[in-house]
Every structure is written in C-alpha cells, then in structure tokens.
Design an enzyme around this catalytic site. Sequence first.
Site, short mmCIF file in Angstrom:
data_model
loop_
_atom_site.label_atom_id
_atom_site.label_comp_id
_atom_site.label_asym_id
_atom_site.label_seq_id
_atom_site.Cartn_x
_atom_site.Cartn_y
_atom_site.Cartn_z
N ASP A 170 109.51 88.56 -2.11
CA ASP A 170 109.57 89.70 -3.02
C ASP A 170 110.79 90.56 -2.67
O ASP A 170 110.84 91.15 -1.59
CB ASP A 170 108.28 90.50 -2.87
N ILE A 171 111.74 90.66 -3.58
CA ILE A 171 112.97 91.41 -3.31
C ILE A 171 112.70 92.90 -3.07
O ILE A 171 113.47 93.55 -2.38
CB ILE A 171 114.01 91.18 -4.44
N VAL A 212 111.78 90.81 -12.45
CA VAL A 212 112.28 91.52 -11.28
C VAL A 212 112.64 92.97 -11.64
O VAL A 212 112.44 93.89 -10.84
CB VAL A 212 113.47 90.77 -10.63
N ASP A 213 113.13 93.19 -12.84
CA ASP A 213 113.49 94.54 -13.29
C ASP A 213 112.27 95.45 -13.26
O ASP A 213 112.31 96.55 -12.68
CB ASP A 213 114.07 94.44 -14.71
N SER A 254 119.16 85.93 -14.41
CA SER A 254 119.11 85.28 -15.73
C SER A 254 118.28 84.01 -15.82
O SER A 254 118.25 83.38 -16.87
CB SER A 254 120.53 84.99 -16.26
N THR A 255 117.58 83.63 -14.75
CA THR A 255 116.84 82.36 -14.80
C THR A 255 115.40 82.51 -15.30
O THR A 255 114.70 81.51 -15.43
CB THR A 255 116.83 81.67 -13.43
N TYR A 270 115.67 85.05 -19.59
CA TYR A 270 117.00 84.82 -20.19
C TYR A 270 117.37 83.34 -20.20
O TYR A 270 118.43 82.96 -20.67
CB TYR A 270 118.06 85.64 -19.46
#
Length: 168
Positions: A9-10, A32-33, A120-121, A124
């Site tokens: 988890d970032i 993630v955003d 983007s994966t 997107y």
Amino acid sequence: MKINLIKGDITKMKVDAIVNAANSSLLGGSGVDGAIHRAGGSSILEECQQIRNKQGKCKTGEAVITNAGNLPAKKVIHTVGPVYQKGESNEKELLVNCYKNSMLLAKENGLHSIAFPCISTGIYRFPKQIAAEIALSVIKSNPILDEVIFVCFDNENYTIYKNLLSYE
C-alpha cells in the site's frame, strides 16, 4: 540510485514523496488516487483545490506537488497518466512525462526518495507490461534521486516488475 520493489500500500510508505496517479481534476477519485486522498486527509484536497484555482486542471503527463497530510511521506506528487487508446494518442510519451516530471519535481523540492504506483494501469487500461518497461526505462535513464521504490498493489504488476528487475 537504488531501485526497490514492494508489493503493498503506497499510503504506508515512509519516503520523501509518494506519487499519486491523479485525474486531471486533482480532486480525488478511485484507485490509488482515492486511497491517497482518504488516508492523507482533507489538507491534500485543500492544496489541490488551491493549485486548480491558480492553474486550472493538471494536464496529462504533468505533475504538481502538495503536502502529504496524515501520510507518513513528506509530500505527494500528483501526476495525470494517459488513458490508453490502443497506443494511437501519444500515450507512451505521456506516460514517460509522468515519470520524468515527477522525478524532476521531487529533485526541485530537495527530495531524495520517491515511491511510484503503477501509473495508468488500472481504470486507464495502459498495458501493464509496457507501462512497467516505460517506468523502469525512464527511472534508469534519469538517476537524479537517491532512491526510487515501485509499489505494486496487485500480484500481476508485482510479478511484471520483479521479472523486469531480475534481468538487470
């Protein structure tokens, strides 16, 4: 420059900056955003709103920096990845710009370590293998920070990065 790979988890990363795969509104979203905005709290959103009021939306491939709110990182670098359209709309170049501009912004702000998600994966739809190859290529050709960590949330991305890094 050290390159590390973590599955996790970032929002838990204790680094100088984490990168948010943001949308152009900078107002939070899914994936993630959304996780970064939820974990970081309202101060990140407030700063994103100030940036929007000053410059408008963030264009694809560009990056902006904010505080990290309640996150263990010092800063959040928000970059807008390209929506994949069969490779017919400069998506590769735009993804390159996401990584380059995030690194440059970190350097300009005196930061030494940065953690990237897989930009983007998700929704997107950028092909994961190609996205990982681009990310590693950009980072290796721009060794301007002390440490870069790729944080993969899912097993598929983690395996792709692990395989690419093991061929070095």
